[in-house]
Design an enzyme around this catalytic site. Sequence first.
Site, mmCIF file in Angstrom:
data_model
loop_
_atom_site.group_PDB
_atom_site.id
_atom_site.type_symbol
_atom_site.label_atom_id
_atom_site.label_comp_id
_atom_site.label_asym_id
_atom_site.label_seq_id
_atom_site.Cartn_x
_atom_site.Cartn_y
_atom_site.Cartn_z
ATOM 1 N N PHE A 1 -2.363 15.867 4.492
ATOM 2 C CA PHE A 1 -2.599 15.291 3.167
ATOM 3 C C PHE A 1 -1.309 15.372 2.365
ATOM 4 C CE2 PHE A 1 -3.982 14.909 -1.171
ATOM 5 C CZ PHE A 1 -4.825 13.809 -1.087
ATOM 6 N N ASP B 1 -4.341 5.474 6.175
ATOM 7 C CA ASP B 1 -4.818 6.725 6.784
ATOM 8 C C ASP B 1 -5.869 6.363 7.848
ATOM 9 O OD1 ASP B 1 -5.548 9.396 7.215
ATOM 10 O OD2 ASP B 1 -6.708 9.560 5.378
ATOM 11 N N GLU C 1 0.854 -1.202 0.000
ATOM 12 C CA GLU C 1 0.000 0.000 0.000
ATOM 13 C C GLU C 1 0.881 1.241 0.000
ATOM 14 O OE1 GLU C 1 -2.650 1.481 -0.336
ATOM 15 O OE2 GLU C 1 -4.399 0.549 0.584
ATOM 16 N N ASP C 2 0.348 2.308 -0.586
ATOM 17 C CA ASP C 2 1.051 3.586 -0.499
ATOM 18 C C ASP C 2 0.895 4.198 0.890
ATOM 19 O OD1 ASP C 2 -1.679 3.991 -0.904
ATOM 20 O OD2 ASP C 2 -1.434 5.543 -2.431
ATOM 21 N N ARG D 1 1.410 12.280 -8.882
ATOM 22 C CA ARG D 1 1.936 10.933 -8.622
ATOM 23 C C ARG D 1 3.403 10.828 -9.044
ATOM 24 N NH1 ARG D 1 -2.424 7.632 -7.175
ATOM 25 N NH2 ARG D 1 -4.399 8.068 -8.221
#
Length: 178
Positions: free
Chosen positions: A150, A101, A97-98, A163
Amino acid sequence: MSESIQILIPSDAIRKRVEELAAQISADYAGRELKLLGVLKGCFVFMADLARAITVPMTCDFMGLQSYGDATHTSGIVQITKDLTDSITGKHVLIVEDIVDTGLTIRYLLQNIQNRLPASVKICTLLYKPESDQAKIALDYVGFRIPQRFVIGYGLDYMGRYRNFPHIGAMYLDGTIV
Ligand code: IMP
Ligand code: MG
């Protein structure tokens, strides 16, 4: 709306940490074949670097997930936009996963993967926001713990963009922290 970025983690620090994660993963999976399961779209930069630094035999597959919500907040409602190509039954799966959160996406995904009866399943995430985590899923490999901000870059997006930014950066919209 004006967008600006503050670099939180420069690319050379990311590279060093990804190599450490890959060394740990390679040691932990010694003698076993690994299947990296990348969560699109955000994983693609991290997974490309991680995979090339892993030294045990491995294969890759991808799943597309989308969580509804506005640009910077998730709703927790997850939709599969692309399923795995191959069976993972009896395989040693490492989810890539990036970012974790709220943890709602990874909780949904872990349940979905466990239902397919892999030999084992572990989680590797580049970024983790402990202050936002509602799901408290055990994360086996974490690149960086970051504050509740964020972030974009190294695969992570804001409305589809950034990205390709090589560093991890925090977004400001009209000068305000997001
Ligand atoms: P969750 O809140 O852990 O379910 O994360 C849902 C998804 O929201 C992640 O997989 C990311 O794609 C996205 N996301 C969460 N936080 C950020 C962020 O700071 N920047 C970019 N995308 C994010
Ligand atoms: Mg994601």
